[in-house]
Enzyme design. Structure first.
Site, short mmCIF file in Angstrom:
data_model
loop_
_atom_site.label_atom_id
_atom_site.label_comp_id
_atom_site.label_asym_id
_atom_site.label_seq_id
_atom_site.Cartn_x
_atom_site.Cartn_y
_atom_site.Cartn_z
N ARG A 26 10.75 33.19 48.13
CA ARG A 26 11.64 32.34 47.33
C ARG A 26 12.81 33.08 46.70
NH1 ARG A 26 6.63 29.97 46.31
NH2 ARG A 26 6.45 27.76 46.90
N ARG B 55 2.65 18.59 50.04
CA ARG B 55 3.70 18.97 49.09
C ARG B 55 4.34 17.68 48.59
NH1 ARG B 55 5.94 23.38 53.49
NH2 ARG B 55 3.90 24.36 53.84
N HIS C 28 0.75 31.33 51.64
CA HIS C 28 1.90 30.53 52.10
C HIS C 28 2.74 30.07 50.91
CE1 HIS C 28 3.02 28.32 56.00
NE2 HIS C 28 3.98 28.01 55.17
N ALA D 89 11.82 29.19 55.90
CA ALA D 89 12.41 28.30 56.89
C ALA D 89 13.78 27.79 56.46
CB ALA D 89 11.47 27.11 57.12
N LEU E 202 5.65 33.52 63.72
CA LEU E 202 5.33 32.57 64.79
C LEU E 202 4.39 31.47 64.34
CD1 LEU E 202 5.53 32.02 67.93
CD2 LEU E 202 3.44 33.39 68.13
N TYR E 203 4.79 30.23 64.63
CA TYR E 203 3.86 29.09 64.59
C TYR E 203 3.45 28.81 66.03
CZ TYR E 203 4.87 27.82 59.74
OH TYR E 203 4.98 27.81 58.37
N SER F 11 11.82 33.28 60.29
CA SER F 11 10.91 32.15 60.48
C SER F 11 11.10 31.51 61.85
CB SER F 11 11.18 31.11 59.39
OG SER F 11 10.50 29.90 59.67
N LYS G 80 -0.91 36.63 59.32
CA LYS G 80 -0.38 36.25 58.01
C LYS G 80 -1.12 35.02 57.47
CE LYS G 80 4.01 34.78 55.89
NZ LYS G 80 3.72 33.38 55.51
N SER H 74 -1.70 36.31 52.14
CA SER H 74 -0.71 35.28 51.81
C SER H 74 -1.39 33.95 51.63
CB SER H 74 0.31 35.18 52.97
OG SER H 74 1.19 34.08 52.78
N THR I 32 1.41 33.15 61.69
CA THR I 32 0.93 32.37 60.55
C THR I 32 -0.33 31.61 60.93
OG1 THR I 32 3.15 32.14 59.63
CG2 THR I 32 1.52 30.53 58.92
#
Length: 367
Positions: A309, A164, A254, A79, A128-129, A106, A230, A252, A155
């Site tokens: 990343r 987080r 995430h 993102a 896609l969310y 994203s 995903k 995944s 996702t």
């Protein structure tokens, strides 16, 4: 200082980026056990190289959902890339295209599907969310289709955002000069500053927690694009994904940013591959930093891998040139690993080329 491997970009990114931004990209959920494990698990797989094979010609090409790419190394959706570099997703798209591989954009990009398409030719997938407002989803999918995107990566591991803690401490929010470009026209492009993580609040307000397998079916009624599911970590869900009509599966967690103490993706991979029984391709993301990692994933049955990343860190350090270099380094390392293992094409990479620490003791076949 000359950069000789992918990991070295992280320290440069940490120096260059504001703390809030670096922490957003770098951190994982809660104790970050899975974050470390995504990397460490690769070191529990060793090679069984075959020697005296003519490796003067090595072919790394493959096809993904019918699209020919130069190597089984693709770009995962990450993102808000303009937080890393002013060119953001534009730079990433150009780097992927130059490398002859696939970029996944994203939903929460700081460049729109149309803007990314405008960078020129290239094979692109759209992550896609699913928002509570299904009209938003339908509109977005249609725009991605029109912009020439070739698949939807749905996702499925984010009914709620993982905890987080760095983002909570930093009161993470999208910098005021940026927007979630795909949602700008829908008035969903901005993120409020909160006394928590701004992204967590945004997700709580907008993303549909009721998402279920029937929605995977629904998605197929609104688009003809193939759907990659995903966020699969188990055999059970792999079988359900195939039943629901998925064209492929991405193993995944995430980037270890959702549920902590799930296994590393490389540890979950084989279970999912066995459940898929070759009916759909299985891909992996999470923790890939070396060409050796790519080889290990393919030996365990993956059709390809995605990197996340390393893209944002190299983007922060050197823009498009950084992302190009990451893709080139991984390509070169993977080619070398193939040669030194005695594999001339991807189909020659087999489970016998590795030994994992969970394997039964090997009975050596008599010649």
């Amino acid at each position: 200082m000359e950069i000789t491997n992918v990991t070295e970009y992280e320290a440069i990114a940490k120096e260059k980026l504001p703390k809030m931004v670096y922490d957003y990209y770098a951190s994982g959920a809660e104790d970050q056990w899975t974050l470390k494990e995504n990397r460490n698990a690769f070191s529990r797989i060793l090679f069984r190289p075959r020697i005296l094979i003519d490796v003067s010609k090595i072919d790394m090409t493959t096809t993904v959902l019918g699209f020919k790419i130069s190597m089984p190394i693709m770009i995962a959706p990450t993102a808000m890339q303009k937080m890393a570099h002013p060119e953001g997703e534009y730079a990433t798209a150009r780097a992927a295209s130059a490398a002859g591989t696939i970029m996944t954009l994203s939903s929460w990009a700081t460049s729109s599907v149309e803007e990314v398409a405008s960078t020129g030719p290239g094979i692109r997938f759209f992550q896609l969310y699913v928002y509570k407002d299904r009209n938003v989803v339908a509109q977005l999918v249609r725009r991605a289709e029109r912009a020439g995107f070739k698949a939807i990566a749905l996702t499925v591991d984010t009914p709620r955002l993982g905890r987080r803690e760095a983002d909570i401490k930093n009161r993470f929010t999208l910098p005021p000069f940026l927007t979630l470009k795909n949602f700008e026209s829908l008035n969903l492009g901005k993120m409020d500053k909160t006394d928590d993580s701004g992204l967590a609040s945004y997700v709580a307000g907008q993303i549909d927690r009721s998402l279920s397998w029937k929605d995977v079916k629904w998605l197929q009624t609104i688009t003809s694009l193939p759907i990659l599911v995903k966020g699969v970590l188990t055999a059970e869900d792999a079988r359900l994904a195939i039943q629901a009509g998925a064209a492929g599966i991405i193993v995944s967690n995430h980037g270890a940013r959702q549920l902590d103490y799930v296994p590393a993706t490389i540890m979950a991979l084989e279970e999912v591959v066995k459940a898929a029984q070759g009916r759909v391709p299985v891909f992996l993301d999470g923790g890939v930093r070396r060409g050796t990692d790519v080889f290990k994933a393919l030996a365990l049955g993956a059709s390809g891998i995605f990197i996340g990343r390393p893209v944002v860190f190299s983007l922060a350090a050197e823009g498009e040139a950084g992302v190009r270099k990451v893709l080139q380094m991984l390509r070169d390392e993977f080619e070398l690993t193939m040669a030194l293992s005695g594999c001339r094409s991807l189909k020659e990479i087999t489970r016998n080329h590795i030994v994992a620490d969970w394997d039964e003791p090997r009975v050596v076949p008599r010649l």
